[in-house]
Design an enzyme around this catalytic site. Structure first.
Site, short mmCIF file in Angstrom:
data_model
loop_
_atom_site.label_atom_id
_atom_site.label_comp_id
_atom_site.label_asym_id
_atom_site.label_seq_id
_atom_site.Cartn_x
_atom_site.Cartn_y
_atom_site.Cartn_z
N CYS A 59 33.00 32.82 87.81
CA CYS A 59 33.09 31.54 88.50
C CYS A 59 31.72 31.11 89.06
O CYS A 59 30.95 31.95 89.54
CB CYS A 59 34.09 31.66 89.65
SG CYS A 59 34.26 30.16 90.61
N HIS A 80 43.94 38.16 89.78
CA HIS A 80 44.92 39.07 90.38
C HIS A 80 46.30 38.44 90.41
O HIS A 80 46.85 38.15 91.46
CB HIS A 80 44.45 39.46 91.79
CG HIS A 80 43.25 40.36 91.75
ND1 HIS A 80 42.20 40.25 92.62
CD2 HIS A 80 42.93 41.37 90.91
CE1 HIS A 80 41.29 41.16 92.33
NE2 HIS A 80 41.70 41.86 91.28
N HIS A 139 36.92 45.83 95.66
CA HIS A 139 37.22 44.59 94.91
C HIS A 139 36.15 44.37 93.84
O HIS A 139 34.96 44.53 94.09
CB HIS A 139 37.27 43.41 95.88
CG HIS A 139 37.87 42.17 95.27
ND1 HIS A 139 37.19 41.39 94.37
CD2 HIS A 139 39.08 41.59 95.42
CE1 HIS A 139 37.95 40.38 94.00
NE2 HIS A 139 39.11 40.47 94.63
N CYS A 198 42.83 27.81 91.43
CA CYS A 198 41.58 27.17 91.83
C CYS A 198 40.80 26.81 90.56
O CYS A 198 41.17 27.22 89.46
CB CYS A 198 40.76 28.14 92.67
SG CYS A 198 40.41 29.66 91.77
N GLU A 253 34.86 41.74 92.61
CA GLU A 253 33.80 40.77 92.93
C GLU A 253 32.75 41.38 93.84
O GLU A 253 31.55 41.20 93.63
CB GLU A 253 34.41 39.52 93.59
CG GLU A 253 33.35 38.47 93.89
CD GLU A 253 33.87 37.34 94.77
OE1 GLU A 253 35.00 36.87 94.55
OE2 GLU A 253 33.13 36.95 95.69
N THR A 271 33.86 35.82 98.05
CA THR A 271 34.20 34.39 98.20
C THR A 271 35.59 34.13 98.77
O THR A 271 35.87 33.03 99.21
CB THR A 271 34.12 33.69 96.83
OG1 THR A 271 34.97 34.41 95.93
CG2 THR A 271 32.72 33.62 96.30
N SER A 293 45.57 40.38 95.46
CA SER A 293 44.77 39.14 95.49
C SER A 293 44.27 38.92 96.91
O SER A 293 45.04 38.65 97.83
CB SER A 293 45.64 37.96 95.04
OG SER A 293 45.09 36.75 95.50
N ASN A 303 42.50 36.49 98.34
CA ASN A 303 42.71 35.19 98.99
C ASN A 303 44.17 34.99 99.37
O ASN A 303 44.48 34.36 100.37
CB ASN A 303 42.14 34.06 98.12
CG ASN A 303 43.08 33.66 97.00
OD1 ASN A 303 43.92 32.80 97.17
ND2 ASN A 303 42.96 34.30 95.84
S1 SF4 Z 1 35.23 32.07 93.69
FE1 SF4 Z 1 37.23 32.91 93.10
S2 SF4 Z 1 38.72 31.85 94.41
FE2 SF4 Z 1 36.80 30.67 94.50
S3 SF4 Z 1 36.99 29.08 92.93
FE3 SF4 Z 1 35.95 30.82 92.01
S4 SF4 Z 1 37.57 32.06 91.06
FE4 SF4 Z 1 38.55 30.65 92.53
#
Ligand code: SF4
Length: 390
Positions: A133, A74, A161, A44, A163, A231, A299, A301
């Site tokens: 991000c 990940h 996690h 991504c 995040e 996210t 991971s 996602n």
């Molecule tokens: S939030 Fe995570 S999955 Fe979404 S674009 Fe950013 S790094 Fe990628």
């Protein structure tokens, strides 16, 4: 340093096979095999940027130690390559974050770090390369606003996690900031029940231990709530959980007062959503014998993509091409194993039909580079027919 590392990145992570498949309407045919690649898959924008920054940092500070706070993303393949490039991981045995100083460079990962980790590294004078991000920063912005306005953040995410831990820490930037993390419908239902009708406060606190901010008081801290999420969660689940909380608050306080007790905004990132949408479209459009989902077992996602696929077709979540041991044997993470459980794997036999046409669906999580996807296609082709060019 972007241009200086572009060639190195392309050599490490691009794939001519994937480029060809993409140009061929996301389809690869060889012998009896047809591979249908999801239209959105793999790296991504956030991961792409984080990996790029890590390589740039290594070049920019040639004489200095460069560290990552932990996994940058990940994906074991990408992390091992970064180790190979001389970047050290503070999560590895023997590394000590508290010993770092002004000569050291520390890369912060795409999913961010907690407020306290950031403060500690800054106070030690480290040079920080922040790859957090933008989509994660957007969540933080909203969580901070909740805290500012006296709302408790209800975070749909995985408590361990990175995040989610980082996002939760943002809620504590204000003295009255609070958070509560829910993993799924079941946990959300318990909280919603308390919102509606109260209950045994101590039993409730015991049930949510470890998922709430210090000093959490459900009678005080569930009166004004705002929903947010990690996210990379399953979008449909996040939306449904948001609605559960909206309904509970509406029942408790009435429609007229809802706005002063409940807030929500969609914080699933667009890359996660696009990958989930693409795989749902693929499953609807193509009759498939099986689905391969490629990405790290931790991971989030990728695990969610595997969940979506497994509801429609036999699905194998594999971490790397080597998991395709032979045309008979595959090593994979069963979808029933929680993502947070790490590397639990099983071996299946007879995973690939041995005769006749075979249609394989393929997707990859946001932390999986194209060279890994390309290698999976190459192995599939080798199992089903003639070798293909690299
Ligand atoms: S939030 Fe995570 S999955 Fe979404 S674009 Fe950013 S790094 Fe990628």
């Amino acid at each position: 340093m972007k241009e200086a590392v572009a060639g190195e990145l392309a050599a490490a992570y691009d794939s001519a096979i994937v480029d060809r498949v993409r140009a061929n309407d996301f389809r690869h045919e060889s012998g009896r095999l047809t591979v249908h690649l999801a239209r959105e898959f793999g790296f991504c924008y956030g991961v792409d940027r984080a990996v790029d920054y890590a390589y740039q940092a290594r070049r920019r500070f040639p004489g200095r130690h460069v560290f990552l706070t932990g996994e940058i993303i990940h994906n074991p393949h990408v992390n091992d390559r970064l180790r190979g490039a001389g970047i050290r991981f503070l999560s590895d045995a023997g590394e000590r974050a508290d010993l770092l100083g002004a000569d050291d460079v520390v890369i912060l990962p795409a999913f961010g770090v907690t407020v306290s980790d950031m403060a500690q590294l800054s106070s030690q004078g480290c040079t920080l390369v922040d790859t957090t991000c933008g989509s994660v920063l957007n969540v933080w912005k909203n969580v901070v606003r909740y805290a500012q306005d006296g709302f408790t953040s209800i975070i749909h995410g995985k408590v361990k996690h990175e995040e989610t831990r980082a996002t939760a820490s943002q809620a504590l930037k204000y003295p009255n900031g609070r958070y509560l993390i829910v993993l799924d419908h079941e946990e959300a239902a318990i909280v919603c029940s308390y919102i509606r009708s109260g209950g045994d406060r101590d039993a409730f606190l015991a049930r949510v231990a470890g998922t709430v901010s210090p000093g959490f008081d459900p009678d005080r801290d569930l009166t004004r709530i705002g929903c947010a999420n990690q996210t990379t969660m399953l979008m449909t689940e996040s939306l449904a959980i948001g609605e559960m909380f909206r309904d509970a608050m509406r029942e408790r306080y009435g429609e007229a007062a809802l706005a002063s007790h409940f807030r929500a905004f969609d914080t699933i990132c667009s890359a996660t959503q696009e990958r989930q949408d693409a795989v749902i479209a693929l499953l609807a459009e193509q009759p498939l014998d099986l689905m391969l989902v490629v990405g790290g077992y931790n991971s989030s996602n990728t695990c969610n993509l595997a969940c979506i696929c497994n509801e429609k077709v036999r699905t194998y979540h594999i971490a790397e091409p080597e998991c395709l041991i032979s045309a008979d044997e595959v090593r994979y993470r069963p979808v029933s194993v929680p993502c947070s459980a790490g590397g639990i794997q099983e071996i299946a036999h007879g995973w690939l039909p041995t005769s006749g046409p075979v249609a394989v669906g393929l997707t990859a999580g946001a932390s999986t580079p194209n060279n890994i996807v390309g290698e999976v296609i190459r192995k599939l082709a080798a199992f089903c027919g003639p070798e293909m060019a690299a």
